[in-house]
Write a protein that holds these residues in place. Structure first.
Motif, PDB file in Angstrom:
ATOM      1  N   LEU A  88      50.030  38.989  -0.828  1.00 39.26           N
ATOM      2  CA  LEU A  88      50.618  37.650  -0.908  1.00 39.26           C
ATOM      3  C   LEU A  88      50.039  36.790  -2.027  1.00 39.26           C
ATOM      4  N   GLY A  89      49.010  37.270  -2.702  1.00 41.05           N
ATOM      5  CA  GLY A  89      48.352  36.459  -3.721  1.00 41.05           C
ATOM      6  C   GLY A  89      47.348  35.491  -3.142  1.00 41.05           C
ATOM      7  N   VAL A  90      46.897  35.758  -1.911  1.00 36.69           N
ATOM      8  CA  VAL A  90      45.854  34.964  -1.272  1.00 36.69           C
ATOM      9  C   VAL A  90      44.506  35.517  -1.747  1.00 36.69           C
ATOM     10  N   LYS A  91      43.640  34.643  -2.227  1.00 37.41           N
ATOM     11  CA  LYS A  91      42.309  35.067  -2.655  1.00 37.41           C
ATOM     12  C   LYS A  91      41.465  35.397  -1.430  1.00 37.41           C
ATOM     13  N   CYS A 122      37.473  42.343  -2.119  1.00 35.56           N
ATOM     14  CA  CYS A 122      37.349  40.886  -2.137  1.00 35.56           C
ATOM     15  C   CYS A 122      37.270  40.346  -3.564  1.00 35.56           C
ATOM     16  N   ASP A 123      37.786  39.125  -3.749  1.00 31.94           N
ATOM     17  CA  ASP A 123      37.594  38.421  -5.019  1.00 31.94           C
ATOM     18  C   ASP A 123      36.129  38.031  -5.161  1.00 31.94           C
ATOM     19  N   VAL A 124      35.532  37.614  -4.047  1.00 30.13           N
ATOM     20  CA  VAL A 124      34.106  37.308  -4.004  1.00 30.13           C
ATOM     21  C   VAL A 124      33.544  37.956  -2.742  1.00 30.13           C
ATOM     22  N   ALA A 125      32.584  38.850  -2.915  1.00 31.10           N
ATOM     23  CA  ALA A 125      31.930  39.497  -1.781  1.00 31.10           C
ATOM     24  C   ALA A 125      30.505  38.973  -1.665  1.00 31.10           C
ATOM     25  N   ILE A 126      30.204  38.379  -0.509  1.00 30.52           N
ATOM     26  CA  ILE A 126      28.857  37.899  -0.220  1.00 30.52           C
ATOM     27  C   ILE A 126      28.276  38.880   0.795  1.00 30.52           C
ATOM     28  N   VAL A 127      27.368  39.727   0.340  1.00 28.63           N
ATOM     29  CA  VAL A 127      26.836  40.792   1.170  1.00 28.63           C
ATOM     30  C   VAL A 127      25.394  40.471   1.554  1.00 28.63           C
TER      31      VAL A 127
END
Length: 189
Positions: free
Chosen positions: A134-137, A153-158
């Protein structure tokens, strides 16, 4: 019992001391979320168990208030509608409980915050797949090695831990930081 508390406290403090490694992705997630909200988008949260509770907690910090009184921000926990969860789980599959909601509620420009301590939760993976279409970040709030979700993920916080309880403790610190970053970026704090 006191020794268990001290053991947990020691593990907690050691993990907190190592969290500087997620500073850059946390800042990037705050920026991504702020941009979505300032453009009229919304944040959607999904996760299971304790992570479901974290979804509710963080969404409420945004729709309510975090640092001080300010306008409500568009945030929704996809974990809270028992009718949707049971309908989708029954009619489709439990793996679809978040993806189906993302399909109905998500729009390009929104952000999905996908919380999974393992990085492998099937229903969270499906939600991320739907969001991408859907183009959802996507911001991943993850643990261990990030699992299959990290590269999605666009941003992965691991969070660098193998212990679910410690990961969840770090997730709340990071989530509160994201709320503060959003308020700051939007000029609301």
């Amino acid at each position: 019992m006191a020794s268990l508390f001290l053991t947990n406290l020691s593990e907690h403090m050691a993990l907190m001391a190592s969290l500087s490694v997620v500073s850059e992705p946390v800042a990037a997630a705050g920026q991504l979320a702020s941009q979505a909200l300032s453009a009229g988008g919304k944040l959607m949260f999904c996760g299971n168990g304790g992570s479901a509770a974290d979804c509710q907690h963080l969404a409420s910090e945004l729709t309510g208030r975090f640092i001080k009184d300010r306008r409500a921000l568009a945030a929704i926990a996809l974990t809270t509608d028992s009718s949707a969860l049971t309908c989708i789980g029954n009619d489709y599959a439990f793996d679809e409980v978040f993806a189906r909601q993302v399909a109905g509620l998500g729009r390009a420009g929104d952000v999905l915050v996908a919380i999974s301590t393992s990085g492998h939760s099937k229903n969270v993976v499906r939600a991320v797949e739907e969001a991408r279409q859907l183009g959802v970040k996507v911001v991943g709030l993850l643990g261990r090695d990030g699992g299959v979700l990290a590269p999605m993920c666009d941003v992965a916080i691991v969070v660098p831990s193998q212990v679910t309880a410690r990961i969840q403790e770090a997730h709340i610190l990071i989530g509160h930081t994201l709320c503060g970053l959003i308020e700051h970026e939007l000029g609301l704090a």
